[in-house]
Design an enzyme around this catalytic site. Structure first.
Site, PDB file in Angstrom:
ATOM      1  N   LYS A  52      18.133  -6.032  55.967  1.00 26.96           N
ATOM      2  CA  LYS A  52      18.528  -4.790  56.652  1.00 26.96           C
ATOM      3  C   LYS A  52      17.678  -3.624  56.145  1.00 26.96           C
ATOM      4  O   LYS A  52      17.247  -2.774  56.934  1.00 26.96           O
ATOM      5  CB  LYS A  52      20.030  -4.525  56.457  1.00 26.96           C
ATOM      6  CG  LYS A  52      20.892  -5.498  57.256  1.00 26.96           C
ATOM      7  CD  LYS A  52      22.379  -5.448  56.922  1.00 26.96           C
ATOM      8  CE  LYS A  52      23.107  -6.593  57.643  1.00 26.96           C
ATOM      9  NZ  LYS A  52      24.536  -6.684  57.330  1.00 26.96           N
ATOM     10  N   GLN A  96      28.810  -4.692  53.089  1.00 25.02           N
ATOM     11  CA  GLN A  96      28.476  -6.086  53.377  1.00 25.02           C
ATOM     12  C   GLN A  96      29.668  -6.984  53.060  1.00 25.02           C
ATOM     13  O   GLN A  96      30.254  -6.906  51.973  1.00 25.02           O
ATOM     14  CB  GLN A  96      27.239  -6.511  52.556  1.00 25.02           C
ATOM     15  CG  GLN A  96      26.691  -7.885  52.885  1.00 25.02           C
ATOM     16  CD  GLN A  96      26.156  -8.010  54.324  1.00 25.02           C
ATOM     17  OE1 GLN A  96      25.594  -7.073  54.875  1.00 25.02           O
ATOM     18  NE2 GLN A  96      26.352  -9.171  54.927  1.00 25.02           N
ATOM     19  N   ASP A 119      28.614  -0.982  61.800  1.00 23.53           N
ATOM     20  CA  ASP A 119      28.964  -2.374  62.122  1.00 23.53           C
ATOM     21  C   ASP A 119      29.907  -2.477  63.323  1.00 23.53           C
ATOM     22  O   ASP A 119      30.088  -3.573  63.863  1.00 23.53           O
ATOM     23  CB  ASP A 119      29.697  -3.010  60.931  1.00 23.53           C
ATOM     24  CG  ASP A 119      28.768  -3.741  59.973  1.00 23.53           C
ATOM     25  OD1 ASP A 119      27.784  -4.336  60.442  1.00 23.53           O
ATOM     26  OD2 ASP A 119      29.043  -3.719  58.759  1.00 23.53           O
TER      27      ASP A 119
HETATM   28  N1  GUN Z   1      28.793 -10.383  56.777  1.00 27.17           N
HETATM   29  C1  GUN Z   1      28.401 -11.264  57.727  1.00 27.17           C
HETATM   30  N2  GUN Z   1      28.033 -10.617  58.839  1.00 27.17           N
HETATM   31  C2  GUN Z   1      28.182  -9.295  58.588  1.00 27.17           C
HETATM   32  C3  GUN Z   1      27.939  -8.120  59.356  1.00 27.17           C
HETATM   33  O1  GUN Z   1      27.534  -8.160  60.528  1.00 27.17           O
HETATM   34  N3  GUN Z   1      28.212  -6.945  58.737  1.00 27.17           N
HETATM   35  C4  GUN Z   1      28.696  -6.876  57.470  1.00 27.17           C
HETATM   36  N4  GUN Z   1      28.955  -5.668  56.956  1.00 27.17           N
HETATM   37  N5  GUN Z   1      28.930  -7.951  56.735  1.00 27.17           N
HETATM   38  C5  GUN Z   1      28.674  -9.148  57.298  1.00 27.17           C
END
Ligand code: GUN
Length: 294
Positions: A52, A96, A119
């Site tokens: 990211k 996350q 998100d």
């Molecule tokens: N863990 C797995 N997929 C995601 C996601 O799309 N966002 C976040 N914050 N954590 C995750």
């Protein structure tokens, strides 16, 4: 059969975003800024956050990673979230997932200011999406819709079967594809661990979306000829021949299923890069939405 190239489409999206950011900088505006909160040392989470950050660089965004120890208390994490909510330099942030067991994920998600919820996990954003209002949509489902659109996959009137009912992928992708909008207007069936006649249902799917995290779960006998297969799974499986000792496996038995379908996403290189490109799209959108509120 077409192998859907998520890596390529994601690169195109990042390039467009980067051009937008160049224009913002020329207008004398601040760079969009994403923060990522990473709790503990889960190797997959570390990789996701690293990817990211790299995508932010490619889009011209600034980014900050907030690292917290695996034994952090829920109160300490909530305090950090209060700080990020109040920080005018942060346009959006992610926490996350998964989080360690002492922390209630839902409490954390609800503490995030929905205007910084890149998100799209906050109930305000989930609710708005559910009733078809504009807002931030969760990254993976939005990325899947972008792929369907980009590859000209017809959705209207098609039967879409989703395997998995997670809040991150299964439910929201079903919500988006059932909406009276394009891409969408599908007839949607959600299957899950208690579905008794799974194969009978998946064989009816014009579009089959699999998001359960079980390597190679979907086999060729579960797929209708000519179906479009979207594989969201990405599991690490032991592999003595691979340099890192593991390789990545999707939820679909790609080699056998590819012979039967019209389109299929590979793992890696399918949905994964689109999740991140979609997150970048959301950050730019949040910035523009919040600028318009000022
Ligand atoms: N863990 C797995 N997929 C995601 C996601 O799309 N966002 C976040 N914050 N954590 C995750």
């Amino acid at each position: 059969m077409v192998v859907i190239d998520g890596k390529k489409v994601a690169a195109e999206i990042r390039k467009k975003i980067s051009a937008e950011v160049d224009k913002m900088i020329l207008r004398g505006e601040r760079r969009p800024h994403l923060a990522a909160v990473l709790v503990g040392d889960n190797p997959a989470s570390q990789t996701y956050v690293r990817n990211k950050v790299r995508a932010c660089d490619e889009c011209g965004f600034s980014s900050t990673v907030v690292r917290m120890k695996a034994d952090v208390s829920e109160d300490e994490l909530l305090e950090k979230i209060t700080e990020l909510n109040a920080n005018p330099e942060v346009d959006g942030y992610i926490v996350q997932l998964p989080l360690p067991p002492q922390i209630c994920e839902q409490r954390v998600i609800e503490a995030i200011d929905y205007r910084k919820d890149v998100d799209g996990f906050h109930p305000m954003n989930v609710g708005r999406m559910s009733i078809g209002l504009p807002g931030i949509k969760p990254a993976t489902p939005q990325g899947i819709l972008m792929l369907l659109e980009r590859y000209g996959v017809e959705t209207q009137g098609k039967h879409c079967v989703v395997i998995g009912r997670s809040n991150i992928v299964g439910r929201p992708v079903a919500t988006l594809l059932v909406q009276k909008a394009l891409p969408g207007n599908c007839t949607v069936t959600i299957c899950h661990s208690a579905t008794s006649n799974l194969k009978e249902i998946t064989r009816l799917a014009d579009i089959l979306i699999v998001a359960i995290g079980v390597p190679h779960f979907v086999t060729a006998d579960m797929v209708k000829d000519g179906a479009v297969i979207i594989d969201v799974g990405i599991s690490r499986v032991e592999d003595g021949d691979a340099p890192r000792g593991y390789s990545l496996a999707g939820d679909v038995d790609f080699e056998n299923v590819k012979e039967k379908c019209s389109h299929i996403t590979p793992v890696p290189g399918g949905v994964g890069p689109m999740t991140i490109a979609s997150l970048m799209t959301n950050l730019l959108k949040l910035r523009q939405m919040n600028d318009n509120q000022k």
